[in-house]
Design a protein around this motif. Sequence first.
Motif, PDB file in Angstrom:
ATOM      1  N   UNK A  46       2.828   3.399  11.101  1.00 43.80           N
ATOM      2  CA  UNK A  46       2.851   4.849  11.074  1.00 43.80           C
ATOM      3  C   UNK A  46       1.416   5.337  10.911  1.00 43.80           C
ATOM      4  N   UNK A  47       0.962   6.130  11.874  1.00 42.01           N
ATOM      5  CA  UNK A  47      -0.393   6.672  11.847  1.00 42.01           C
ATOM      6  C   UNK A  47      -0.281   8.166  12.093  1.00 42.01           C
TER       7      UNK A  47
ATOM      8  N   UNK B 168      -5.115  -1.487  12.051  1.00 43.11           N
ATOM      9  CA  UNK B 168      -6.416  -0.915  11.713  1.00 43.11           C
ATOM     10  C   UNK B 168      -7.331  -0.851  12.930  1.00 43.11           C
ATOM     11  N   UNK B 169      -7.209  -1.817  13.849  1.00 45.32           N
ATOM     12  CA  UNK B 169      -7.978  -1.738  15.091  1.00 45.32           C
ATOM     13  C   UNK B 169      -7.556  -0.522  15.900  1.00 45.32           C
ATOM     14  N   UNK B 170      -6.260  -0.249  15.919  1.00 40.18           N
ATOM     15  CA  UNK B 170      -5.759   0.925  16.641  1.00 40.18           C
ATOM     16  C   UNK B 170      -6.251   2.216  15.981  1.00 40.18           C
ATOM     17  N   UNK B 171      -6.247   2.243  14.656  1.00 37.57           N
ATOM     18  CA  UNK B 171      -6.751   3.405  13.939  1.00 37.57           C
ATOM     19  C   UNK B 171      -8.238   3.596  14.201  1.00 37.57           C
TER      20      UNK B 171
ATOM     21  N   UNK C  97      -9.469  17.202   6.717  1.00 35.11           N
ATOM     22  CA  UNK C  97      -8.764  16.519   7.799  1.00 35.11           C
ATOM     23  C   UNK C  97      -8.201  15.248   7.179  1.00 35.11           C
ATOM     24  N   UNK C  98      -6.919  15.008   7.379  1.00 33.37           N
ATOM     25  CA  UNK C  98      -6.256  13.905   6.703  1.00 33.37           C
ATOM     26  C   UNK C  98      -5.790  12.846   7.694  1.00 33.37           C
ATOM     27  N   UNK C  99      -5.807  11.607   7.218  1.00 32.82           N
ATOM     28  CA  UNK C  99      -5.320  10.466   7.994  1.00 32.82           C
ATOM     29  C   UNK C  99      -4.423   9.646   7.078  1.00 32.82           C
ATOM     30  N   UNK C 100      -3.201   9.388   7.522  1.00 34.06           N
ATOM     31  CA  UNK C 100      -2.250   8.599   6.738  1.00 34.06           C
ATOM     32  C   UNK C 100      -1.771   7.419   7.574  1.00 34.06           C
ATOM     33  N   UNK C 101      -1.833   6.233   6.985  1.00 31.97           N
ATOM     34  CA  UNK C 101      -1.455   5.015   7.702  1.00 31.97           C
ATOM     35  C   UNK C 101      -0.567   4.157   6.815  1.00 31.97           C
ATOM     36  N   UNK C 102       0.472   3.618   7.393  1.00 29.84           N
ATOM     37  CA  UNK C 102       1.311   2.637   6.716  1.00 29.84           C
ATOM     38  C   UNK C 102       1.575   1.497   7.682  1.00 29.84           C
ATOM     39  N   UNK C 103       1.420   0.269   7.207  1.00 28.48           N
ATOM     40  CA  UNK C 103       1.557  -0.881   8.091  1.00 28.48           C
ATOM     41  C   UNK C 103       2.047  -2.096   7.328  1.00 28.48           C
ATOM     42  N   UNK C 104       2.793  -2.937   8.029  1.00 31.65           N
ATOM     43  CA  UNK C 104       3.188  -4.228   7.481  1.00 31.65           C
ATOM     44  C   UNK C 104       1.965  -5.123   7.383  1.00 31.65           C
TER      45      UNK C 104
END
Length: 439
Positions: A98-99, A123-126, A108-115
């Motif tokens: 989830x990005x 993180x490469x995609x982000x 400006x906010x960035x939220x990431x959740x990953x297995x």
Amino acid sequence: MILRLTLAALAFAATLATPLRADIAIQEVTSPGGIKAWLVEDHNIPFMALEIRFRGGTSLDQPGKRGAVNLMAATLEEGAGDLDAQGFAAARDGLAAQIGFGANSDEVSVSVQALSENRAAAMDLLRLALAEPRFDEAALDRVRGQVLAGLRADEQDPSAIAGRVFSARAYGDHPYGSSGDGAIDSVTALVRDDIIAAWQGTMARDRIYVAAAGDITAEDLGLLLDKLFAGLPATGWAMPPKATWNDAGGISTQDFPGPQSVVLFGHSGIAFDDPDFFAANLLNDILGGGRFSARLMQEVREKRGLTYGIGTGLSSRDLSQEWVGQFQASNDKVAEAIDVVRAEWARMASGDVSEEDLATAKTYMTGAYPLRFEGNGPIASILVGMQMLGLPSDYPKTRNDKVNAVTLADLQRVAARLMNPDHLFFKVVGQPVGLQSTE
């Protein structure tokens, strides 16, 4: 679909595995490249949440470009590097990650959740989205259309109308005085170069705040951050000046057909770092916080039946502070409801609070606080917010002590200092009966 469900299930499991308490162990991390972050390390669930904030937000819109930062943030996930919008979405979904990106007046906010097993790829995609966004014309036009649709809908929404006029009256020409979404004309006029400029001007390394929670070590987090932010500019646009709230009281009405009116009200507030903030927060809880026993709920709703609900809140923003409230009422009841609000504001300003009021508010505020730390996502969000407020990392352990230290004398002193019913401004959108505008 299975991967998405897996991530959702693990996120829920993380909320159960995380203790519902505020005495979490916060590590202060500095990456090899000097980026500072806070971390709550928890290896019970193979899942990590990362929260990133860039201070400034939509308040950094340049003259004549209102809405550019908001449109930029909304388009960051619409393609990056060699991936177009569909390719980026497919890559994200394939990783069960989830990005999300967003913007408000201060950040400006960035939220990431990953297995954990997909963390490196996520993180490469982000990194691509942060450092190599495409801002394709087709994607910009599509997202612009969504923003414009929202702005047109706001023109027919009494709550949105009230909020827009209330802010304009409070802050005038300051960025806080207008919507960060922009206006129909300004958003329509934006071009791709404006969006690129907004990206370069807001998402810079000199204004980054980071927090992580979950299955990652401090060493791995530091290395991740250096890689993640390597492609960002060192500095961005200058921050806007402090805002001054217009503290002239009064009533402003605006005609809008319907059986009810929307009412916003308030005056200036108090900064979070003010020594009296906790006393003010307790006063707000007693007056119009989230409990049915709050005075305004009792006086306006329960005793008189003037509205279904009413509430107030303290807002300590980067550039200003507010004490505001809102309610909706039948047109024939608006004038009486405003009179009751003013009377209760004056009553509290005079020091009419009791030890019982204080004890009840303390019980609620101290009991509710630990429940905020319910999972990796909320924890990471809280930690990054703490950093932006300039709080120490041990704040969760000391916060309730600060609440409990407030005395009745403190409440009465702070009420006299902050609360002034003559400064209350009411913005009414509707067709209120027997209510005259003072401006």
